[in-house]
Write an enzyme that holds these catalytic residues in place. Structure first.
Site, mmCIF file in Angstrom:
data_model
loop_
_atom_site.group_PDB
_atom_site.id
_atom_site.type_symbol
_atom_site.label_atom_id
_atom_site.label_comp_id
_atom_site.label_asym_id
_atom_site.label_seq_id
_atom_site.Cartn_x
_atom_site.Cartn_y
_atom_site.Cartn_z
ATOM 1 N N HIS A 109 21.138 40.622 68.922
ATOM 2 C CA HIS A 109 20.285 40.865 67.811
ATOM 3 C C HIS A 109 18.677 41.171 68.056
ATOM 4 O O HIS A 109 18.159 41.906 67.786
ATOM 5 C CB HIS A 109 20.591 39.785 66.756
ATOM 6 C CG HIS A 109 20.022 40.205 65.391
ATOM 7 N ND1 HIS A 109 20.472 40.903 64.560
ATOM 8 C CD2 HIS A 109 18.671 39.826 64.664
ATOM 9 C CE1 HIS A 109 19.984 41.194 63.363
ATOM 10 N NE2 HIS A 109 19.038 40.167 63.417
ATOM 11 N N SER A 128 16.325 44.181 61.801
ATOM 12 C CA SER A 128 16.861 43.192 61.053
ATOM 13 C C SER A 128 16.814 43.299 59.560
ATOM 14 O O SER A 128 17.058 44.258 59.032
ATOM 15 C CB SER A 128 16.658 42.230 61.608
ATOM 16 O OG SER A 128 17.618 40.919 61.073
ATOM 17 N N ASP A 178 26.115 41.807 68.575
ATOM 18 C CA ASP A 178 25.415 41.126 67.310
ATOM 19 C C ASP A 178 26.543 40.529 66.219
ATOM 20 O O ASP A 178 26.995 41.235 65.775
ATOM 21 C CB ASP A 178 24.299 42.206 66.914
ATOM 22 C CG ASP A 178 23.824 41.472 65.834
ATOM 23 O OD1 ASP A 178 23.614 40.451 65.198
ATOM 24 O OD2 ASP A 178 22.636 42.282 65.299
#
Length: 538
Positions: free
Chosen positions: A511, A287, A480
């Site tokens: 995610h 991320s 996601d």
């Protein structure tokens, strides 16, 4: 004097507003959890939508993706259903976890019992390497005691975690952790290739290791790599060299993504390379960590001085749920829209630490089941993520190492709607121009049919071949919606040389599943190490 008074008044007002804000969020999260558990029974409660972007391969690539499968494993009896697009260098993971498995997991989630026994489908006698592990389910053998210290768990595996403090060029002291065997009795270990793990927003690097023997960090160590876990500035325990900050306390929180890329990433990488004697390392990021990595690689010519270039320090860059372009969730969720509207006002969020109440609650409650439960339901409410694919007995452990201190200025970088500010939400195409080539090569060793010579270049100068750039490996979850992974795929398959990258597009992952799914070793860990590039055989 007047400025100090105004600053203190703003801190007081923002504290009142944020306390009310967090209280409302807490109530809404509890209500959603109650309704979901008691009134909305679904075999698969996940949000199965992807982003609005469609994957659009280059028209010259005519071949249809070829389907193949990988056998079942110790973590799942569902064989992986893979579809390989060799021209675009994409593996489509079409695997769908069985409904029986998800139903039994869901019942555990509804009961909220992190220590309940999971109804197992796995038959270890069928697994190809069953003899390597005596446990029918490794997760059930894990210590379920909640201790916010990775060293407690890893001592059980014969691994010490060394802790180092690394100072950045701008005076921030960041934490770096290192796996070291406790079982060699002084015998020098075989030289291992260094791998640095870098976490996402509001997390620490503990997220890579909290699942213990089912974590990516443990798997990489057991696979023969030298594992380092990096944290960004402030983190779990904010520390500064005030002398380097000129004893100016306002500078303690005057930073955003640019400083994290320029200073934090540089400091972590240089420390690992100096400690190991290697010229390059592999960076595995999740991320926000992927944002740092891509910013440093794509815009390094502008961000770094001549003494350091990220593109020359990485052998491999592995991006898990890469955050390069914003997803539709940022506009769909009322909470996120509301936060974006107020993020630039010091009367709402102040000018220092972002929602310090979170860290106060962590200090008071971390290590209790209620803390982990509340953390989970808030994530679930905000982002529609859930634990359907996770090992339920490990869920509470996974929330022991978050949240962390971040600055309001960093959240402004992510969310600001102001036209005069460059933010991820409104200006990602300026930071990562998707119609330009980021990693140009003079000798086109791309066999995909792309005519890259006609593409406009961004900042990196052309290199002779793809070997002179890091090998980029991406694992992109279809479900996601926080980021737009499909847009990133389109950039690579249409504007980068085939030899530079490899992509996995996982239909049923979201995610956080790229870190905590029960089969993350099979679907991410193994293909990752099989595709890492090293100049010399280990």
């Amino acid at each position: 004097m007047v400025n100090k008074v105004v600053d203190e008044v703003q801190r007081l007002v923002s504290a009142i507003i944020l306390t009310s804000f967090m209280t409302g969020l807490f109530i809404l999260s509890l209500w959603k959890n109650y309704v979901t558990v008691h009134f909305q029974h679904k075999n698969d409660p996940r949000d199965t939508r992807s982003s609005r972007t469609k994957i659009q391969p280059n028209d010259k690539k005519k071949k249809r993706p070829a389907r193949h499968s990988r056998p079942l494993s110790i973590s799942s009896t569902t064989p992986l259903d893979l579809q390989r697009d060799q021209e675009n260098n994409i593996e489509y993971d079409r695997t769908v976890t069985s409904k029986l498995s998800m139903t039994s997991n869901a019942s555990l989630s509804e009961n909220g019992d992190g220590n309940a026994n999971i109804k197992m489908e796995t038959n270890v006698n069928q697994a190809p390497y069953a003899a390597e592990n005596p446990f029918q389910n490794i997760a059930l053998a894990e210590d379920t005691k909640l201790v916010p210290d990775l060293k407690y768990y890893y001592k059980e595996y014969g691994i010490d975690i060394e802790e180092f403090e690394v100072e950045t060029d701008d005076g921030f002291i960041i934490d770096l952790w290192h796996f070291k065997s406790r079982l060699n009795d002084g015998v020098e270990e075989v030289k291992r290739e260094p791998i640095l793990l870098l976490h996402g927003l509001l997390q620490s690097c503990g997220a890579f290791a909290s699942s213990g023997r089912k974590s990516l960090a443990y798997f990489l160590y057991e696979s023969g790599f030298d594992v380092w876990l990096g944290n960004n500035r402030c983190g779990l325990n904010a520390k500064w060299n005030m002398k380097k900050l000129g004893n100016d306390h306002s500078k303690k929180w005057d930073w955003d993504m640019h400083q994290m890329v320029q200073y934090d990433l540089k400091a972590l990488i240089n420390y690992v390379l100096d400690s190991t004697g290697y010229a390059k390392l592999s960076l595995v990021a999740h991320s926000q960590g992927t944002t740092q990595g891509f910013m440093g690689l794509v815009n390094g010519e502008k961000l770094y001085a001549s003494d350091f270039k990220l593109v020359d320090k990485l052998e491999n860059f592995v991006a898990l749920a890469p955050a390069v372009y914003p997803g539709p969730l940022l506009d769909e969720k009322a909470f996120v829209r509301l936060m974006a509207k107020g993020i630039d006002s010091p009367w709402y969020f102040g000018r220092r630490s972002f929602i310090p109440l979170m860290m106060t609650m962590r200090k008071l409650m971390v290590g209790t089941k209620i803390f982990s439960f509340l953390s989970y339901i808030m994530f679930n409410y905000l982002f529609d993520w859930n634990d359907v694919l996770w090992d339920r007995v490990l869920r509470d452990r996974n929330f022991l190492f978050s949240p962390v201190h971040i600055s309001v200025k960093l959240m402004q970088w992510w969310l600001s709607p102001l036209p005069n500010k460059l933010s991820f939400k409104k200006g990602a195409e300026k930071i990562f121009p998707d119609k330009k080539t980021w990693f140009p090569i003079a000798k086109n060793d791309d066999d995909s049919g792309n005519n890259l010579d006609n593409n406009k270049l961004h900042l990196n100068p052309k290199r002779q071949n793809s070997e002179e750039f890091p090998h980029i490996i991406m694992f992109i979850p279809k479900q996601d919606r926080l980021v737009d992974g499909e847009r990133l795929i389109n950039h690579f398959i249409n504007h980068e040389a085939n030899a530079v990258y490899k992509i996995w597009y996982i239909d049923e992952y979201s995610h956080l599943d790229v870190l905590w799914a029960h089969d993350v070793i099979d679907r991410i860990g193994k293909p990752m190490i099989e595709n890492l590039r090293f100049p010399n055989a280990r």
